[in-house]
Scaffold this motif. Structure first.
Motif, PDB file in Angstrom:
ATOM      1  N   SER A 312       0.847  -1.193   0.000  1.00 59.24           N
ATOM      2  CA  SER A 312       0.000   0.000   0.000  1.00 59.24           C
ATOM      3  C   SER A 312       0.884   1.244   0.000  1.00 59.24           C
ATOM      4  N   PRO A 313       0.317   2.452  -0.264  1.00 62.73           N
ATOM      5  CA  PRO A 313       1.141   3.661  -0.276  1.00 62.73           C
ATOM      6  C   PRO A 313       1.908   3.898   1.020  1.00 62.73           C
ATOM      7  N   SER A 314       1.284   3.633   2.176  1.00 58.32           N
ATOM      8  CA  SER A 314       2.004   3.829   3.435  1.00 58.32           C
ATOM      9  C   SER A 314       3.147   2.838   3.577  1.00 58.32           C
ATOM     10  N   VAL A 315       2.948   1.605   3.090  1.00 61.83           N
ATOM     11  CA  VAL A 315       4.016   0.604   3.124  1.00 61.83           C
ATOM     12  C   VAL A 315       5.148   1.014   2.198  1.00 61.83           C
ATOM     13  N   LEU A 356      -0.658  11.038  -5.361  1.00 60.78           N
ATOM     14  CA  LEU A 356      -0.857  12.295  -4.647  1.00 60.78           C
ATOM     15  C   LEU A 356      -2.261  12.425  -4.075  1.00 60.78           C
ATOM     16  N   LEU A 357      -3.263  11.869  -4.767  1.00 61.37           N
ATOM     17  CA  LEU A 357      -4.649  11.983  -4.335  1.00 61.37           C
ATOM     18  C   LEU A 357      -5.081  10.790  -3.485  1.00 61.37           C
ATOM     19  N   ASN A 358      -4.151   9.923  -3.143  1.00 56.22           N
ATOM     20  CA  ASN A 358      -4.463   8.778  -2.296  1.00 56.22           C
ATOM     21  C   ASN A 358      -4.433   9.216  -0.831  1.00 56.22           C
ATOM     22  N   VAL A 359      -5.499   8.928  -0.096  1.00 56.61           N
ATOM     23  CA  VAL A 359      -5.593   9.364   1.307  1.00 56.61           C
ATOM     24  C   VAL A 359      -4.461   8.759   2.133  1.00 56.61           C
ATOM     25  N   SER A 360      -4.155   7.487   1.896  1.00 55.02           N
ATOM     26  CA  SER A 360      -3.084   6.833   2.637  1.00 55.02           C
ATOM     27  C   SER A 360      -1.744   7.507   2.377  1.00 55.02           C
TER      28      SER A 360
END
Length: 864
Positions: A312-315, A356-360
């Protein structure tokens, strides 16, 4: 020259991408031209800034161009007219297959499309160069199809028969836009397929998708092992904590974590990566492995951990930062964590600008940057605490401070207990439950019994954690709801908080410099101590006073900013009627000029599922109150409801009200004098009694006046049941619908529930008698909410002739199977030149009333 060039470039890049996303085309280039002139002017005035300005300007322009380039190519490659057509797709599964109840969802990269005739024979075919991703929603026909669906994985080449549809855009103002969500994943079509027989597996492919399929299978096996170590109610939580699988967490427990701002614990992030890397590094060093080798092993571990935990983006952010940090540490170049963060952001945004528009992505980078910038500014305020405790408090406050604007922007709620919950529970979970759970999982590979013994203390910790979250989330009065702020509001909040803390630290630094003996750099030391100065030198006093004034001014501005953000999104002095699109049902929010809120019905999801089909039930079934009504009320800054009017007890009118009572303070509940024989009605009444919400029986003659400009007059039912010994149960509720007239700011509205023609005749007889009384207001109205979704059982000729409405609103589902609204009713309205608004065609319909004038807008069309 800027000491943080990567940070400046990343900020310019994100600003350029964000502006291009919000203002595409010529508007972006017009703004870019203005920015160029501004940068040139600043460079001429402050020439030592010109290098930084050039870097930011270049990054801004390149990012905007790159975004617009990606948007240009983000279009469907399917050239056939396929919307609503039966098609056969050939392609490869490129996402994990998620099975929930009777539905399987995944993404298919289609390489060929064929239109199907009635006999399922291909007619016209089209090759799709490079392939195109489509979202697949497959409804399983029988329970025995579940094992077959569970065998599908990424990398399988399949053929799929189904119906191709364009994704639905948002039908209410500010609601979740599914079409936009898929667009950011480069998906433009949705395929709906009936039964597992719609898919035929051709062969397994090789490549990235096949590797990811293997990873999915590995994660599933790890999930199964976690289920053996932890009881059912904890297994879903530990899956999220250890390997990032959040789908199996109990919805009620997840809601508690959401209310307390603890969901970041379940999203694999920097703390998870850091703890696991530290455990690996410490274990290797304990085994006398050299420092360089241990760093290399940790460097190799991070990509594997990123894959196992879902990518995921945070990962990705935490993994990239960790790998960059470890590499620079090994080279002895690790100096500035903010530049490392900027480098990770740039790598991700160049790879996919839509991150950029991903909340995570936003939360992950914002919180990490906030910790880097704000913790040093907050730490001096907690020096009176023990060092570790003060550090933990500073970190928690910094994380909450930075995440607060984004939390209310996307989720529109913030619990005042969030700071306490994070301060108490995050250290316990991060330092105990996470490493001990990881250890138990690893030991289970040696021996399942050994893993169970190691998991025992983690079970106890989880029990304590859930008991604490349940107790904290049950404390009423601490949840606040906020309207969605603008990006300017968010930026102003960040800048204001930073400046207040920065000037506070600057004052302390000036004080420290003033109290520092001037001889400390001299070789000559006085024989006796020098007394501390009783006052600062003049220059330092001037700077201190300026800093105090600036801090006070900015702090006052922050208070005003918070007040404006907490204020509902309605202009005082205007009245509002919002007919929310809840599908096949009714729901309307009335907001008076003084800010009172009245909710008329709450929609409801009707289910005809039998007991034998219980397997079809999803973990968190769609419920229109929780998924549509509540998010919209929060997004519009509604804090409480002064009244909820249940026109009658049918499911499509009261089903969503339960979620409303559970989420908002409600001052009064109005019913039609009878109860429906349903579980929904029983639960509503029990909730009202438990929460001590007054329940009133509405009947003709009842009047409500929330403010001077608003009056609610109940016209039906005719009989009064208030004060009787018991409220009757009535099966057929339509006839008993509450009908009321609303006079709001000089305009008149008629709400009719699902009343039938017999009720209309009864009312007209009474109305005609009352019309002879001089004090009775004129019967003509401006807007009529058409009864029973436009059914032919109501809205008679006589009814329309009496009320003479100028506008009619029909609340009806876009895909309803009842034939609503009936053509006869629509013809009847058109025959009288009544303007018609329909939620099935126009989505939500909003009316703003100012001085008797009604302004109308609809989500899908501006005019009927």
């Amino acid at each position: 020259m800027n000491r943080r060039p990567l940070t400046a470039i990343a900020c310019g890049w994100m600003a350029g991408s964000g502006l291009a996303a919000g203002y595409p085309g010529w508007r972006f280039w017009l703004f870019a031209l203005g920015l160029s002139l501004l940068c040139a002017a600043i460079a001429l005035i402050w020439r030592h800034f010109w290098r930084s300005l050039v870097l930011i300007w270049l990054a801004f322009s390149l990012a905007g161009s790159y975004w617009l380039y990606n948007e240009t190519g983000n279009k469907t490659r399917i050239g056939l007219p396929v919307d609503g057509q039966s098609v056969r797709l050939e392609g490869t599964i490129v996402s994990a297959v998620e099975i929930d109840g009777d539905r399987a969802d995944f993404t298919l990269k289609a390489s060929r499309l064929s239109l199907l005739s009635a006999g399922s024979n291909p007619q016209v075919s089209q090759d799709i160069p490079g392939g195109e991703k489509v979202a697949v929603q497959l409804r399983l026909a029988a329970q025995k199809e579940l094992p077959k669906a569970a065998s599908w994985r990424r990398g399988l080449q399949v053929t799929l028969d189904g119906t191709l549809e364009a994704p639905q855009s948002a039908r209410n103002f500010g609601a979740f836009d599914y079409r936009r969500y898929l667009h950011l994943q480069r998906i433009h079509w949705l395929v709906k397929a009936p039964g597992a027989s719609s898919i035929k597996v051709v062969q397994s492919t090789r490549g990235v998708a096949a590797v990811m399929g293997f990873i999915d299978a590995l994660r599933d096996r790890l999930g199964e092992r976690i289920e053996r170590l932890f009881p059912e109610w904890q297994a879903g939580y530990m899956k999220g904590l250890l390997i990032g699988l959040q789908n199996d967490l109990d919805p009620d427990k997840y809601a508690e974590f959401t209310q307390l701002g603890l969901t970041h614990i379940l999203a694999i992030s920097g703390s998870h990566v850091a703890i696991n890397v530290a455990l690996l590094f410490g274990l290797l060093r304990l085994c006398r492995v050299t420092r360089e080798t241990a760093i290399t092993a940790a460097l190799a571990f991070v990509p594997a951990y990123m894959l196992i935990t879902g990518f995921s983006p945070s990962v990705i952010r935490s993994g990239l930062m960790t790998m960059l940090g470890l590499y620079l540490l090994r080279r002895g170049l690790l100096k500035d964590s903010l530049n490392v963060l900027a480098a990770a952001a740039m790598l991700m945004l160049v790879w996919d600008p839509y991150f950029l528009l991903n909340v995570s992505f936003q939360l992950s980078f914002a919180v990490t940057a906030g910790l880097i910038l704000f913790v040093p500014l907050l730490s001096p305020y907690f020096q009176w605490l023990p060092r570790k405790m003060g550090s933990a408090v500073a970190i928690t406050l910094a994380a909450q401070l930075v995440s607060f604007p984004l939390t209310i922007l996307y989720f529109n709620q913030f619990s005042l207990l969030s700071i306490l919950a994070n301060l108490l529970l995050v250290p316990v979970i991060g330092t105990l439950a996470l490493p001990l759970g990881t250890g138990a999982l690893l030991l289970s590979f040696l021996s399942n019994r050994l893993g169970l013994w190691a998991a025992f203390p983690v079970r106890w910790l989880n029990t304590v954690t859930f008991e604490a979250t349940s107790w904290l989330s049950a404390r009423s009065g601490f949840m606040t709801y906020w309207q969605s702020p603008s990006l300017l509001w968010v930026a102003a909040f960040y800048v204001g908080c930073y400046l207040v803390l920065y000037w506070g630290k600057r004052r302390e630094r000036l004080a420290a410099e003033a109290l520092t003996p001037q001889w400390q750099d001299d070789d000559t030391v006085p024989l006796r101590p020098v007394a501390e100065p009783t006052s600062f030198p003049l220059k330092e006093r001037v700077w201190a006073r300026r800093g105090d004034f600036l801090r006070l001014t900015i702090a006052a501005g922050l208070v005003l900013l918070l007040i404006s953000g907490y204020t509902p999104a309605y202009n005082k002095g205007s009245g509002y009627i919002e007919f929310i699109d809840v599908g096949q049902g009714d729901c309307a929010l009335i907001t008076t000029p003084s800010g009172k809120h009245l909710l008329v019905d709450g929609g409801g999801t009707v289910s005809f599922r039998k007991a034998k089909d219980a397997w079809r039930e999803r973990r968190e079934p769609f419920e229109v109150g929780a998924k549509t009504v509540i998010p919209l009320l929060k997004k519009r800054g509604v804090h409480r409801l002064d009244a909820v009017i249940l026109t009658h007890g049918d499911q499509d009118h009261i089903g969503g009200v339960q979620a409303v009572l559970d989420s908002f303070p409600v001052e009064a509940l109005l019913i039609n004098g009878s109860l429906a024989e349903s579980k929904t009605m029983t639960t509503l009444m029990e909730t009202a009694l438990t929460r001590r919400i007054p329940v009133y029986s509405a009947s003709r003659g009842m009047n409500l006046q929330p403010d001077k400009a608003t009056r609610v007059e109940v016209l039906y039912p005719l009989t009064e049941t208030e004060g009787t010994s018991r409220i009757p149960f009535v099966k057929e509720q339509n006839h008993q619908s509450i009908v009321f007239r609303l006079d709001l700011n000089g305009a008149s509205f008629l709400f009719t529930g699902d009343m039938d023609e017999a009720a209309e005749r009864e009312m007209l007889e009474i109305e005609k008698i009352s019309a002879s009384v001089p004090t009775t207001p004129a019967n003509s109205i401006d807007v009529m909410k058409v009864a029973h979704h436009g059914s032919k059982t109501s809205t008679s000729e006589a009814w329309l002739a009496y009320w003479q409405p100028e506008t009619a609103v029909i609340s009806v589902g876009a895909t309803n199977t009842y034939g609503h609204p009936h053509p006869t009713v629509v013809d009847r309205l058109n025959g009288k030149n009544i303007r018609i608004y329909r939620t099935d065609e126009q989505g939500e319909v909003q009316m703003r009333v100012r001085r008797g004038r009604i302004e109308v807008r609809s989500k899908l069309q501006q005019t009927p």
